[in-house]
Design a protein around this motif. Structure first.
Motif, mmCIF file in Angstrom:
data_model
loop_
_atom_site.group_PDB
_atom_site.id
_atom_site.type_symbol
_atom_site.label_atom_id
_atom_site.label_comp_id
_atom_site.label_asym_id
_atom_site.label_seq_id
_atom_site.Cartn_x
_atom_site.Cartn_y
_atom_site.Cartn_z
ATOM 1 N N THR A 163 70.283 36.245 50.454
ATOM 2 C CA THR A 163 70.769 36.724 49.286
ATOM 3 C C THR A 163 69.818 37.896 48.803
ATOM 4 O OG1 THR A 163 69.202 34.879 48.250
ATOM 5 C CG2 THR A 163 71.507 34.306 48.481
ATOM 6 N N GLN A 164 69.500 38.840 49.398
ATOM 7 C CA GLN A 164 68.914 39.896 49.456
ATOM 8 C C GLN A 164 69.301 40.640 48.137
ATOM 9 O OE1 GLN A 164 70.020 38.873 52.300
ATOM 10 N NE2 GLN A 164 68.789 39.774 54.004
ATOM 11 N N ALA A 165 70.645 40.859 48.020
ATOM 12 C CA ALA A 165 71.168 41.505 46.699
ATOM 13 C C ALA A 165 70.720 40.859 45.569
ATOM 14 C CB ALA A 165 72.663 41.417 46.790
ATOM 15 N N ALA A 166 70.659 39.623 45.319
ATOM 16 C CA ALA A 166 70.043 38.776 44.031
ATOM 17 C C ALA A 166 68.423 39.108 43.886
ATOM 18 C CB ALA A 166 70.247 37.128 44.256
ATOM 19 N N PHE A 167 67.787 39.333 44.885
ATOM 20 C CA PHE A 167 66.464 39.627 44.737
ATOM 21 C C PHE A 167 66.367 40.901 44.077
ATOM 22 C CE2 PHE A 167 62.483 41.877 45.913
ATOM 23 C CZ PHE A 167 61.725 40.934 45.285
ATOM 24 N N THR A 168 67.220 41.831 44.704
ATOM 25 C CA THR A 168 67.057 43.417 44.302
ATOM 26 C C THR A 168 67.372 43.388 42.611
ATOM 27 O OG1 THR A 168 67.807 44.127 46.375
ATOM 28 C CG2 THR A 168 67.968 45.822 44.622
ATOM 29 N N ALA A 169 68.550 42.705 42.315
ATOM 30 C CA ALA A 169 68.949 42.585 40.935
ATOM 31 C C ALA A 169 67.757 41.980 40.040
ATOM 32 C CB ALA A 169 70.061 42.056 40.685
ATOM 33 N N TYR A 170 67.132 40.790 40.552
ATOM 34 C CA TYR A 170 66.133 40.379 39.940
ATOM 35 C C TYR A 170 64.943 41.365 39.646
ATOM 36 C CZ TYR A 170 62.085 37.319 39.006
ATOM 37 O OH TYR A 170 60.811 36.617 38.370
ATOM 38 N N ALA A 171 64.572 42.033 40.887
ATOM 39 C CA ALA A 171 63.160 42.806 40.635
ATOM 40 C C ALA A 171 63.558 43.946 39.838
ATOM 41 C CB ALA A 171 62.921 43.295 42.103
ATOM 42 N N THR A 172 64.939 44.583 39.779
ATOM 43 C CA THR A 172 65.224 45.680 38.872
ATOM 44 C C THR A 172 65.066 45.260 37.411
ATOM 45 O OG1 THR A 172 66.934 46.605 40.707
ATOM 46 C CG2 THR A 172 67.223 47.192 38.377
ATOM 47 N N THR A 173 65.659 44.022 37.170
ATOM 48 C CA THR A 173 65.614 43.573 35.534
ATOM 49 C C THR A 173 64.166 43.297 35.179
ATOM 50 O OG1 THR A 173 67.521 42.437 36.053
ATOM 51 C CG2 THR A 173 66.413 41.614 34.198
ATOM 52 N N LEU A 174 63.058 42.806 36.082
ATOM 53 C CA LEU A 174 62.031 42.484 35.798
ATOM 54 C C LEU A 174 61.057 44.073 35.426
ATOM 55 C CD1 LEU A 174 59.557 40.403 35.721
ATOM 56 C CD2 LEU A 174 59.226 41.038 38.201
ATOM 57 N N ARG A 175 61.308 44.860 36.299
ATOM 58 C CA ARG A 175 60.637 46.014 36.117
ATOM 59 C C ARG A 175 61.202 46.842 34.809
ATOM 60 N NH1 ARG A 175 58.493 49.042 41.010
ATOM 61 N NH2 ARG A 175 59.018 50.767 39.991
ATOM 62 N N ALA A 176 62.351 46.588 34.613
ATOM 63 C CA ALA A 176 62.834 47.174 33.249
ATOM 64 C C ALA A 176 62.202 46.444 32.083
ATOM 65 C CB ALA A 176 64.280 47.053 33.248
ATOM 66 N N GLU A 177 62.313 44.999 32.318
ATOM 67 C CA GLU A 177 61.443 44.299 31.165
ATOM 68 C C GLU A 177 60.219 44.501 30.839
ATOM 69 O OE1 GLU A 177 62.548 40.318 32.223
ATOM 70 O OE2 GLU A 177 64.394 40.381 31.544
#
Length: 558
Positions: free
Chosen positions: A528-542
């Motif tokens: 589920t690499q795509a899920a991690f990419t989305a999570y990391a992107t959101t975290l960086r934005a926050e």
């Protein structure tokens, strides 16, 4: 020396995971990194500015003047300096080349100066540095044989006047006074080495008395004054060895120091003076020790003095009698008797005292000293009495449960061939309690998680974790389960990240990066690499306002 003889793995092993992780947060705080002789020296900005010295020969050693470092640990500041050195362009080789150039430049320049220019340089330094001036005054006095002036100079070095406010040495001035006392110790040694050892003995005694008088009105929270006082005591011992002090008078001085209730900052070890005292002095020391103990039979200092004297004389039976007169509930005194008898080759008597100590602790309903347990169990095992060794280990674990006690119990049961039946007997009581049921110093519910992980029983550890496991245990369990239970491990990592994003600091940011790398591994295992990419992107934005965090994530490829 060329490249470093240690690696980052060596640093982590030496520091431990906690200090290593904390040290990562101080990489930007390392300054003045340089080679100095066979050492690497640097400063690290923390709560205060700390000085770190690395001895980078194998094995790696570190010194730091922070409280944790002064206790002998390889602290987070040592970690930061070691990692900075490893990552610096050229490493130690470049630093040592710079040091060699610096030393050569200084040596060549000093060699080019005339006598008048050197004298002028020294005089300017004398005007700017009182400590340097005191040192040279002492050397001048010693060189011309003026012992009175030398003793006066040493006395001045332990004068607290320049460091006191309202008659008290505050925390901020303790280090300065300690440095003065250390210089006094060096001065005593120089006086003794100049052939005036008896004068050095008197100077040392005067200085020690003065430091003891001052110590009660000083804040020595970091132990710097007491360490300097220890240097002074060593200087006194060396001066006595070089001179010919009166043995009986020296014995009286030793007893006075050992029994002085205000003299805790200066530890005098009577046994170290045995050769100096000789038969006359030792006889006087014993007579004074016996008299003191008869006046105060329960006094710690009096008992220690007599125990030391008896040990010097090699009278094991008398030493046993001294220990036996004051037995402690946990068998610690039994242990001391056991070790003395064992060292004397009286193994059977030693084991008997060890067994008595365990029975004594049981009667007192007190956990026995762990070394007493270890001695007894190991002696039984060597004699082939594996069942008895197991009983000792079991009784200790049930009375004082801990992970080390569990490991010893497991080894004893495996040696006796009954671990499969023994394990449920000790685990079942732990399964009946949760982390909120605290008895003694250990939360037994948490202990269950520790022993299951230690046994490699990860499935049961996950089952038992709710209501028992604390966050650190969950992370340990997750680290061991990335392949076997990636979804569970991922959940632990993400919860830990969520918790840490509520905190700030570079150390915390490095920990977040480590957790994210582990979370990414879990996603890769799950596909589920795509899920991690989305999570990391959101975290960086926050977290974008935390610029250091973003910088660290960038550096780790996150």
């Amino acid at each position: 020396m060329g490249k470093s003889v240690f690696t980052e793995a060596d640093v982590r092993d030496l520091a431990g995971s906690r200090s290593y992780e904390r040290g990562l947060g101080y990489l930007d705080s390392v300054g003045h990194l340089r080679a100095d002789g066979g050492r690497i020296v640097a400063t690290v900005r923390g709560t205060e500015r700390y000085r770190v010295v690395l001895h980078s020969t194998e094995p790696l050693r570190g010194e730091c003047d922070c409280p944790y470092g002064e206790d002998g640990f390889f602290c987070k500041h040592c970690v930061a300096v070691a990692l900075t050195l490893l990552r610096a362009p050229g490493g130690q080789s470049a630093l040592r080349k710079e040091a060699a150039v610096r030393d050569t430049t200084l040596s060549d320049w000093l060699g080019s100066l005339s006598k008048e220019e050197l004298l002028s340089l020294v005089q300017r330094q004398l005007a700017a540095d009182d400590g340097f001036k005191e040192t040279l005054v002492l050397r001048a006095s010693t060189a011309r044989g003026d012992t009175a002036a030398a003793r006066s100079a040493i006395r001045a070095m332990v004068d607290p006047e320049d460091f006191t406010q309202y008659g008290y040495i505050g925390y901020q001035d303790a280090a300065g006074y300690a440095a003065q006392v250390s210089r006094a110790a060096e001065a005593v040694q120089e006086l003794a080495e100049s052939g005036r050892a008896d004068a050095a003995v008197e100077a040392a005694r005067d200085a020690i008395s003065r430091v003891i008088a001052v110590y009660g009105s000083a804040d020595d929270s970091d132990g710097e004054i007491s360490q300097a006082a220890a240097d002074l005591a060593e200087a006194h011992l060396a001066a006595c060895a070089a001179g010919s002090p009166d043995p009986e008078e020296t014995a009286r001085w030793i007893v006075d120091r050992c029994l002085d209730e205000d003299g805790d900052c200066v530890e005098i070890e009577p046994a170290a003076y045995a050769d100096i005292l000789g038969p006359r002095g030792l006889a006087e020391l014993r007579a004074l020790g016996e008299e003191a103990l008869s006046r105060n039979p329960s006094g710690w200092a009096e008992r220690y003095l007599m125990e030391t004297l008896v040990r010097v004389e090699g009278n094991v039976d008398e030493l046993v009698a001294l220990y036996a007169a004051d037995l402690t509930p946990n068998g610690a005194r039994h242990l001391r008797i056991t070790m003395e008898l064992d060292a004397a080759g009286r193994a059977d008597e030693a084991l008997t005292w060890a067994e008595n100590g365990l029975r004594h602790a049981a009667a007192e309903q007190t956990p026995p000293h762990v070394d007493l347990v270890a001695y007894t169990a190991e002696r039984y095992a060597r004699q082939g009495r594996t069942a008895d060794a197991l009983t000792v280990r079991r009784d200790h674990f049930l009375l004082a449960p801990s992970l080390p006690a569990y490991r010893e119990l497991r080894a004893a049961a495996q040696a006796h061939g009954v671990w499969d039946t023994e394990r449920p007997r000790v685990l079942d009581p732990l399964r009946e309690v949760t982390d909120t049921d605290r008895r003694g110093r250990y939360a037994h519910g948490s202990l269950l998680i520790d022993v299951l992980i230690d046994d490699g029983d990860l499935e049961e550890a996950w089952t038992a974790a709710p209501g028992r496991a604390h966050p650190g245990q969950l992370l340990t369990l997750a680290d061991a389960s990335v392949t076997s239970r990636p979804a569970d491990a991922l959940d632990v990592y993400l919860q830990a990240v969520a918790s840490r994003t509520q905190q700030t600091g570079d150390h915390n940011y490095h920990a977040i990066a480590d957790l994210l790398l582990k979370a990414r591994t879990c996603h890769e295992t799950l596909g589920t690499q795509a899920a991690f990419t989305a999570y990391a992107t959101t975290l960086r934005a926050e977290q974008k306002r935390k610029r250091n965090l973003i910088r660290i994530l960038d550096g780790r490829g996150l």
